[in-house]
Design a protein around this motif. Structure first.
Motif: not given
Length: 164
Positions: A18, A22, A32, A35, A97
């Motif tokens: 993450i 990010r 997304e 990830y 996020a």
């Protein structure tokens, strides 16, 4: 993916994935996608893991490589990758996020760094030792120590300019 691979081999390291994703994305949608691609690549490369390093180191390496590859593809396709201080309102509303404002400011500052420096500071913020970071990035610990100090100074300058 096998039923137990995700909960045993990816989920315990989700925080790593993450944070790296990010650092290289500006929207929930891109986050997304990155990830998901990282998880897929970890699964695809699991048979190549030779236990010469810790699994977490392997996850870091794959995460960084995938994010950098996706970022290069995005740039070569002419897609914009904005690094402005403010995300468009639509993205902020939808983006789970990126909700914490102070953390968001830090990530905005981190996005002003080079791609390699982003990786390095994320690893440092994860409290990896200089030696572990050097192993992940393929360099030596003394080099990492010097670079981290320089990056911290750059981030401080960027954040100070934003506040003042």
């Amino acid at each position: 993916m096998s039923k137990d691979f995700y909960p045993t081999s990816i989920l315990p390291f989700a925080a790593i994935i993450i944070k790296i994703c990010r650092a290289y994305t500006n929207s929930q949608e891109d986050f997304e996608d990155y990830y998901q691609e990282v998880c897929l690549q970890i699964w695809r490369s699991k048979d190549n893991f030779r236990e010469q390093c810790k699994w977490s180191t392997w996850v870091y390496r794959i995460s960084l490589n995938v994010c950098l590859t996706l970022l290069k593809k995005k740039k070569s396709n002419g897609q914009t990758y904005f690094t402005s201080d403010v995300l468009p309102d639509v993205i902020i509303i939808e983006n789970r996020a990126f909700e914490d404002e102070s953390l968001n400011q830090l990530y905005v500052a981190i996005r002003h760094l080079s791609e390699v420096d982003r990786a390095l500071i994320i690893l440092y913020l994860e409290e990896n030792s200089y030696h572990e970071i050097a192993d992940i990035l393929g360099t030596n610990a003394n080099n990492i120590r010097v670079r981290v100090n320089r990056i911290k100074e750059r981030l401080k300058k960027i954040l100070d300019e934003k506040i003042n």
